[in-house]
Design an enzyme around this catalytic site. Sequence first.
Site, short mmCIF file in Angstrom:
data_model
loop_
_atom_site.label_atom_id
_atom_site.label_comp_id
_atom_site.label_asym_id
_atom_site.label_seq_id
_atom_site.Cartn_x
_atom_site.Cartn_y
_atom_site.Cartn_z
N LYS A 60 -6.17 0.35 7.03
CA LYS A 60 -5.23 -0.60 7.66
C LYS A 60 -4.57 -0.05 8.92
O LYS A 60 -4.39 -0.79 9.87
CB LYS A 60 -4.19 -1.08 6.64
CG LYS A 60 -3.26 0.01 6.15
CD LYS A 60 -2.45 -0.47 4.96
CE LYS A 60 -1.49 0.61 4.53
NZ LYS A 60 -1.02 0.45 3.16
N ARG A 94 7.92 -2.08 -4.92
CA ARG A 94 7.20 -2.99 -4.05
C ARG A 94 6.38 -3.83 -5.01
O ARG A 94 6.96 -4.50 -5.86
CB ARG A 94 6.40 -2.25 -2.97
CG ARG A 94 6.12 -3.14 -1.76
CD ARG A 94 5.33 -2.44 -0.66
NE ARG A 94 3.97 -2.11 -1.07
CZ ARG A 94 3.12 -1.40 -0.33
NH1 ARG A 94 3.49 -0.95 0.86
NH2 ARG A 94 1.90 -1.14 -0.76
C1 LIG Z 1 -1.29 1.63 2.53
C2 LIG Z 1 -1.63 1.72 1.10
C3 LIG Z 1 -2.25 2.86 0.61
C4 LIG Z 1 -2.54 4.07 1.47
O1 LIG Z 1 -1.35 4.77 1.72
P1 LIG Z 1 -1.34 6.14 2.56
O2 LIG Z 1 0.05 6.62 2.44
O3 LIG Z 1 -1.73 5.79 3.95
O4 LIG Z 1 -2.32 7.05 1.91
C5 LIG Z 1 -2.60 2.89 -0.73
N1 LIG Z 1 -2.33 1.83 -1.53
C6 LIG Z 1 -1.72 0.70 -1.10
C7 LIG Z 1 -1.47 -0.40 -2.05
C8 LIG Z 1 -1.35 0.61 0.23
O5 LIG Z 1 -0.75 -0.49 0.67
#
Ligand SMILES: *Cc1c(COP(=O)(O)O)cnc(C)c1O
Length: 355
Positions: free
Chosen positions: A36, A131
């Site tokens: 992302k 969240r």
């Molecule tokens: C963005 C995200 C991740 C990855 O997180 P990082 O801190 O970039 O490793 C993993 N799981 C979910 C649900 C996310 O939204």
Amino acid sequence: MTTPRIEMDIGKISHNAKTLNELYGSKGISVIGVTKVICGDPTIATALVKSGMNILADSRIANIRRMREAGIQARFLLLRTPVPSQAESVVKYADISLNSELSVVKSLSKFALSNNITHKIILMVELGDLREGLMPSDLEDTVKGVMSLKGIELAGIGTNLACFGGIKPDEEKMRYLSSLAGDIEERFGLKLEFVSGGNSANYSWFMSTEDVGRINNLRLGESIYLGCETLYRKPIPGLYTDAFALIAEVIESKIKPSVPYGEVCQDAFGNVPEFQDRGQIRRAILGVGLQDVLVSGLTPRSDVDILGASSDHIILDAKQIDLKVGDEVVFNLNYGALLSVMTSPYVRKKYVNNP
Ligand SMILES: *Cc1c(COP(=O)(O)O)cnc(C)c1O
């Protein structure tokens, strides 16, 4: 070469991805590459796949679509709980999605059936970060509901910590997720493909735990790109922390006072600024600003100070460096800065060290 531009070192990103894949793999944990922050950039996605990640995850369908249409050979997981009005595109473009609302899974089921496919879901469990996620007490009933739906396969359970509430994925939380996985498997007589314990914040748990329990998967973004864990932003040994660089160009360089003169009112963003008196200094203005990047997430690689920014300018104290008009200044980026740069249409994207 034009500026502002982001230089993305594909060799360093690949090295980080391979190293993390092997590290977590050594205790039976598979890694999903999260795309992302790089908006599903197909060149980087290809590097992740070549580094051994056969599932890529993104929070947005638009990014997953971008990768699919570029022909990336991977399975795709939607990270953000589906937006209800996009349910049909979710089953169309994602193989797997993370979910926390049974009504949404029902809608996915409807579209999976009408498109004649099976869509896999991972149910997210709330473990305190507040969240997304089902309260653990609702998990069993939700699993029951999911299992009654056609076109949907329960592929696992997962959790996400250290994102909103800053809560640490520690031994206790991971043991609890493992025990929930065990309970579900026993109660419903099934085997969960994924018990997905978290993200880049799980590094210190992983390094210190003696037993990963049922956790067999993590979803990693930041540690691949920036080479750090995310509880304290400490570098992970053996990884590159400088795979990305933002390059901007000096458009004005003059000796001027360090404190504005005249009657002080609001700046461009409605703040009343305060300045430290450094006497006469060399002020270099760069042709990059807040419309390009979250300036607070930048660190100059040379010994200059960022004094401030407006939409289209960053103002530097060049200190001992004799910056001239046309000179390039290079910055490291934190996660927020990287996200903003990759999302800004004004920043040129350049790959370097791409084998
Ligand atoms: C963005 C995200 C991740 C990855 O997180 P990082 O801190 O970039 O490793 C993993 N799981 C979910 C649900 C996310 O939204």
